[in-house]
Each structure stands twice: as structure tokens, then as C-alpha cells.
Design a protein around this motif. Structure first.
Motif, PDB file in Angstrom:
ATOM      1  N   LYS A  68       0.755  -1.102   0.119  1.00 34.65           N
ATOM      2  CA  LYS A  68      -0.049   0.126  -0.009  1.00 34.65           C
ATOM      3  C   LYS A  68       0.893   1.170   0.197  1.00 34.65           C
ATOM      4  CE  LYS A  68      -3.535  -2.686   1.100  1.00 34.65           C
ATOM      5  NZ  LYS A  68      -4.822  -2.829   0.378  1.00 34.65           N
ATOM      6  N   ILE A  69       0.511   2.427  -0.590  1.00 39.31           N
ATOM      7  CA  ILE A  69       1.074   3.747  -0.764  1.00 39.31           C
ATOM      8  C   ILE A  69       0.307   4.410  -0.144  1.00 39.31           C
ATOM      9  CG2 ILE A  69       1.900   5.320  -2.229  1.00 39.31           C
ATOM     10  CD1 ILE A  69       3.742   2.895  -2.474  1.00 39.31           C
ATOM     11  N   VAL A  70       0.642   5.587   0.610  1.00 38.99           N
ATOM     12  CA  VAL A  70       0.049   6.823   1.288  1.00 38.99           C
ATOM     13  C   VAL A  70       1.050   7.854   0.934  1.00 38.99           C
ATOM     14  CG1 VAL A  70      -0.807   7.728   3.413  1.00 38.99           C
ATOM     15  CG2 VAL A  70      -0.613   5.120   3.163  1.00 38.99           C
ATOM     16  N   PHE A  85      -4.183   7.400  -1.245  1.00 34.89           N
ATOM     17  CA  PHE A  85      -3.877   6.248  -0.714  1.00 34.89           C
ATOM     18  C   PHE A  85      -4.485   4.936  -1.586  1.00 34.89           C
ATOM     19  CE2 PHE A  85      -6.446   2.403   1.255  1.00 34.89           C
ATOM     20  CZ  PHE A  85      -5.195   1.496   1.468  1.00 34.89           C
ATOM     21  N   GLY A  86      -3.543   4.001  -1.897  1.00 36.51           N
ATOM     22  CA  GLY A  86      -4.037   2.973  -2.792  1.00 36.51           C
ATOM     23  C   GLY A  86      -3.010   1.760  -2.639  1.00 36.51           C
ATOM     24  N   ASP A  95      -5.961   3.477  -6.715  1.00 36.20           N
ATOM     25  CA  ASP A  95      -6.736   4.191  -5.582  1.00 36.20           C
ATOM     26  C   ASP A  95      -8.198   4.090  -5.777  1.00 36.20           C
ATOM     27  OD1 ASP A  95      -7.292   6.148  -7.509  1.00 36.20           O
ATOM     28  OD2 ASP A  95      -6.950   7.859  -6.297  1.00 36.20           O
ATOM     29  N   ASP A  96      -8.905   3.369  -6.857  1.00 31.65           N
ATOM     30  CA  ASP A  96     -10.147   3.453  -6.992  1.00 31.65           C
ATOM     31  C   ASP A  96     -10.677   1.894  -6.947  1.00 31.65           C
ATOM     32  OD1 ASP A  96      -9.031   2.564  -9.539  1.00 31.65           O
ATOM     33  OD2 ASP A  96     -10.253   3.849 -10.812  1.00 31.65           O
ATOM     34  N   GLU A  97     -10.025   1.157  -6.583  1.00 35.18           N
ATOM     35  CA  GLU A  97     -10.378  -0.117  -6.239  1.00 35.18           C
ATOM     36  C   GLU A  97     -10.261  -0.669  -4.794  1.00 35.18           C
ATOM     37  OE1 GLU A  97      -9.256  -3.319  -9.006  1.00 35.18           O
ATOM     38  OE2 GLU A  97      -8.923  -1.863 -10.508  1.00 35.18           O
ATOM     39  N   GLN A 106     -10.431  12.912   1.532  1.00 35.62           N
ATOM     40  CA  GLN A 106     -11.417  12.781   0.847  1.00 35.62           C
ATOM     41  C   GLN A 106     -11.515  11.374   0.100  1.00 35.62           C
ATOM     42  OE1 GLN A 106     -11.732  16.020  -1.821  1.00 35.62           O
ATOM     43  NE2 GLN A 106      -9.889  15.835  -2.533  1.00 35.62           N
ATOM     44  N   GLY A 107     -12.334  10.567  -0.191  1.00 38.64           N
ATOM     45  CA  GLY A 107     -12.263   9.408  -1.042  1.00 38.64           C
ATOM     46  C   GLY A 107     -12.429   9.437  -2.736  1.00 38.64           C
ATOM     47  N   SER A 108     -11.436   8.420  -3.036  1.00 42.56           N
ATOM     48  CA  SER A 108     -11.460   8.377  -4.528  1.00 42.56           C
ATOM     49  C   SER A 108     -12.747   8.046  -5.313  1.00 42.56           C
ATOM     50  CB  SER A 108     -10.220   7.520  -5.043  1.00 42.56           C
ATOM     51  OG  SER A 108     -10.435   6.184  -4.565  1.00 42.56           O
TER      52      SER A 108
END
Length: 178
Positions: free
Chosen positions: A31-33, A51-52, A63-65, A98-100
């Protein structure tokens, strides 16, 4: 921001407007932050908390799954544990969370693989910011000792308001108290 169980974080580098952390999960995901500069508000720089999952083959952050391996709470705690690290280096700046899955194009992308029948309103839209806000709501009394929170609601346009636990927000702006 959290003292709960989390994975070990590695500092992958920092530049004046970009901070990168990584961590591995027992399932083998990396994971990457990322804390990256997005704008200036008044005299403060504002950074986005990104984050993703890191795809080793492509070198890209996804970051979208959602890759649910049953450790979501520990992953969330790990991501949130980078916020105090950010403010240790940047006490006068701010961070937006916020969320992707709040992007305008998210419902169309979601429908391509989703097995839910949402009938117009995507149930997964804003799911990530709801998770962040649930954490904030549960820990609000403790967190306001060190941080100031503002929320951006769907109905307020581009104006942040003082964060009120239980309200619905599409993003949260965080300042470190002096």
C-alpha cells in the motif's frame, strides 16, 4: 491520529510538496500513502491524503478499487497514522481527506464491475469518506485536543464548515492545533 493496531510504515521519501509512505500487508499487498500539495488557503498549504494499492507490474498506485483482505481496520489505522507524521513536519499546513470514490465519474466506473443493483444511486459512492468520518466521529473527543476539523458537505458548494460529528461530508479538512 490513531494508537490502534497498524502495519509498519516505511518513509519512501519526501520533497517540499510531496510525502510518500508505504507498507506491506500479510496478504502480500503493498500500500502507498501519499500527502501531496494541492492548493494554498490563506497562508497555509493544503495537502491531499492519497492512498491505494501499489501495482508492482505497472508501478502505479490503484486508488479506485477495494482489495478487501479482511484487514480494513488495520489498513485504515495505518493510513491515519501518517497524519501525525505529516503534521510533525508541517505544523502550519493543512490536510484534506476525501475518497477517490467521491469523484464524479466513480458511479460509471463502478457499474462496469459492480454486482449490486443500485438503480441510479451508486451505493459505493462516498464509501471511503464515510469510513473516515465514522472513525472521526467515534474518536472526536480525543482528536479535537490536537486537531481542528472542517467538513465539506454536498449541499454547501465549496465552503467548509466546522465539523459536526454525525453530519455527512464529502471531504474533511484538518489543521493541527498550535
Amino acid at each position: 491520529m490513531t494508537r490502534n493496531k497498524s502495519y509498519e510504515i516505511s518513509n519512501l521519501g519526501s520533497e517540499p510538496e510531496h510525502f510518500l509512505y508505504g507498507f506491506a500487508t500479510p496478504s502480500g499487498n503493498y500500500k502507498i500513502v501519499e500527502h501531496s500539495f494541492i492548493e494554498t488557503r490563506g497562508n497555509r498549504k493544503v495537502y491531499n491524503l492519497g492512498f491505494g494499492d501499489f501495482n508492482v507490474e505497472t508501478g502505479q498506485v490503484i486508488d479506485d478499487e477495494v482489495f478487501n483482505m479482511g484487514d480494513g481496520r488495520i489498513v485504515l489505522n495505518t493510513v491515519l497514522s501518517t497524519i501525525p507524521l505529516f503534521f510533525d513536519k508541517n505544523p502550519d499546513d493543512a490536510m484534506i481527506v476525501q475518497g477517490s470514490d467521491s469523484r464524479d465519474d466513480f458511479p460509471d466506473k463502478c457499474r462496469m464491475t459492480c454486482n449490486k443493483s443500485c438503480n441510479g444511486n451508486c451505493k459505493k459512492k462516498h464509501q471511503r469518506i464515510r469510513i473516515y468520518c465514522n472513525f472521526l466521529d467515534k474518536n472526536f473527543k480525543e482528536l479535537v485536543k490536537e486537531y481542528i476539523f472542517f467538513g465539506l458537505s454536498e449541499s454547501k458548494g465549496l465552503d467548509f464548515e466546522q465539523y459536526i460529528p454525525g453530519n455527512s461530508y464529502k471531504s474533511v479538512l484538518i489543521y493541527k492545533k498550535k
